[in-house]
Design an enzyme around this catalytic site. Structure first.
Site, PDB file in Angstrom:
ATOM      1  N   HIS A 273      30.367  67.690  23.625  1.00 47.95           N
ATOM      2  CA  HIS A 273      29.340  67.993  22.621  1.00 47.95           C
ATOM      3  C   HIS A 273      28.661  66.738  22.065  1.00 47.95           C
ATOM      4  O   HIS A 273      27.637  66.861  21.375  1.00 47.95           O
ATOM      5  CB  HIS A 273      29.934  68.787  21.458  1.00 47.95           C
TER       6      HIS A 273
ATOM      7  N   ASP B 253      34.357  74.575  30.255  1.00 51.00           N
ATOM      8  CA  ASP B 253      34.718  74.862  28.869  1.00 51.00           C
ATOM      9  C   ASP B 253      33.913  76.073  28.405  1.00 51.00           C
ATOM     10  O   ASP B 253      32.770  76.273  28.833  1.00 51.00           O
ATOM     11  CB  ASP B 253      34.388  73.650  28.007  1.00 51.00           C
TER      12      ASP B 253
ATOM     13  N   HIS C 140      32.440  76.619  25.706  1.00 48.96           N
ATOM     14  CA  HIS C 140      31.256  76.233  24.944  1.00 48.96           C
ATOM     15  C   HIS C 140      30.298  75.436  25.835  1.00 48.96           C
ATOM     16  O   HIS C 140      30.737  74.656  26.683  1.00 48.96           O
ATOM     17  CB  HIS C 140      31.647  75.377  23.742  1.00 48.96           C
TER      18      HIS C 140
ATOM     19  N   ASP D 138      39.407  76.933  26.984  1.00 46.59           N
ATOM     20  CA  ASP D 138      39.220  77.883  25.893  1.00 46.59           C
ATOM     21  C   ASP D 138      38.493  79.154  26.318  1.00 46.59           C
ATOM     22  O   ASP D 138      38.207  80.014  25.481  1.00 46.59           O
ATOM     23  CB  ASP D 138      38.499  77.226  24.715  1.00 46.59           C
TER      24      ASP D 138
END
Length: 343
Positions: A122, A161, A163, A248
């Protein structure tokens, strides 16, 4: 597998209630105690100049000063302590180590996997966010490109991931030498990663986003890897393939709604290994997210088992849901690709 690891990464401690805790690495290490063939390697920390190849230098210096002053809340999600700067440098250094090992021929049971933290995907060019300060996988990709000894002209990054890897996309969005793929849950944090975000300028077509609907399962993730992702990266023909390996998207992770099993990570590892073999690309893994400690540890362990000789178990049902199939068709259209999808 070879696991890049350092106790220094435990010193970044954003607090007992924060999901990105040092216990993530402790859980992985505890689970891997029971596994054959695990090797741990500690790398050098990353130099500022190496990180500044993908991040604004003034931003990096501000993070260092923030940590020197004792840290605090950089934003509502992203917390630092005094030791965070050193941990971030170490985490980036471990990612570079993984890329180096892969490019120097480590494969099979020696495949490198960096389990540093804080995670990185991120972190954008000039800011921290989403638990991330330094974009580890981006630093590693640029490190490989910048060193003549490795003879690397192109790098592909697959981010699985849950996200969207907005930071990695931000850094390489207008670049033609890095192909970034993000396979993530639609509309989850940070809200980016739409199908029509395909790159700009020299990088047009070298960003692929696959935003999957909540409830997506193993077969649908495999269809994404076997369909548009494999087709695009086969055409791109990278010298190095890096996996931003977040865990995740597991059905028991507390902060997502994708429904992957632990076995899915064995299957995805098998698929990216085949893709690397088919394109003659070096392959390395870099840890991102994963916040259910037991399933994070189990998922990393099953990746290791896959490279240690365990045969993944294929899903019983490979039928695609209408919503997931529609996403994959739209991705194919956005990138002018026509591979077959599952039945």
């Amino acid at each position: 597998m070879q696991f890049g690891y350092s106790e220094l990464c435990l010193a970044h401690d954003p607090g007992s209630r924060h999901p990105e805790s040092p216990d993530r690495l402790r859980a992985i290490r505890e689970r891997l105690k029971k596994k054959h063939g695990v090797e741990y390697v500690e790398s050098d920390s990353c130099e500022l100049d190496t990180m500044a190849a993908v991040h604004e230098r003034a931003y990096l210096e501000s993070v260092r000063e923030f940590c020197d002053d004792g840290g605090g809340s950089w934003d509502p999600d992203t917390t630092a302590v005094e030791e965070t700067w050193d941990a971030a440098r170490q985490s980036a250094g471990l990612a570079c180590w993984a890329a180096e090992q892969a490019l120097e021929g480590a494969t099979g049971r020696e495949t490198p996997f960096s389990i540093g933290r804080p995670p990185g995907h991120h972190a954008v060019y000039d800011n921290a966010m989403g638990f991330c300060f330094v974009n580890n996988v981006a630093v590693a990709a640029q490190h490989a490109l910048d060193h003549d000894e490795y003879d690397v002209d192109s790098v592909a990054i697959i981010d699985w991931d849950v996200h969207h890897g907005n930071g990695t996309q931000d850094i390489f969005y207008d670049r033609g030498d890095v192909f970034f793929v993000s396979l993530h849950e639609k509309e989850l944090y940070p809200g980016t990663g739409a199908i029509d975000e395909i790159g700009d300028g020299d990088g047009e077509g070298t960003t692929m986003n696959v935003p999957m609907p909540a409830g997506t399962d193993d077969a649908e993730y495999l269809a994404a890897l076997e369909g548009p992702i494999t087709a695009a990266l086969t055409d791109f023909d990278p010298d190095l393939l890096l996996i931003s390996a977040g865990f995740d998207a597991h059905r028991h992770d507390p902060i997502s709604r994708i429904r992957l099993s632990t076995e899915a990570y064995a299957l995805m590892s098998d698929r990216v290994r085949s893709l690397a073999d088919d394109t003659d690309a070096a392959l390395a893994f870099v840890l991102e997210g994963g916040y259910g400690l037991d399933v994070l540890a189990d998922s990393v362990a099953i990746v290791h088992e896959t490279f240690d000789g365990r045969e993944p178990i294929e899903p019983d049902d490979d039928e695609l849901g209408d919503n997931a199939e529609s996403v994959l068709e739209d991705v194919l259209e956005a990138h002018d690709l026509e591979p077959e999808l599952g039945d």
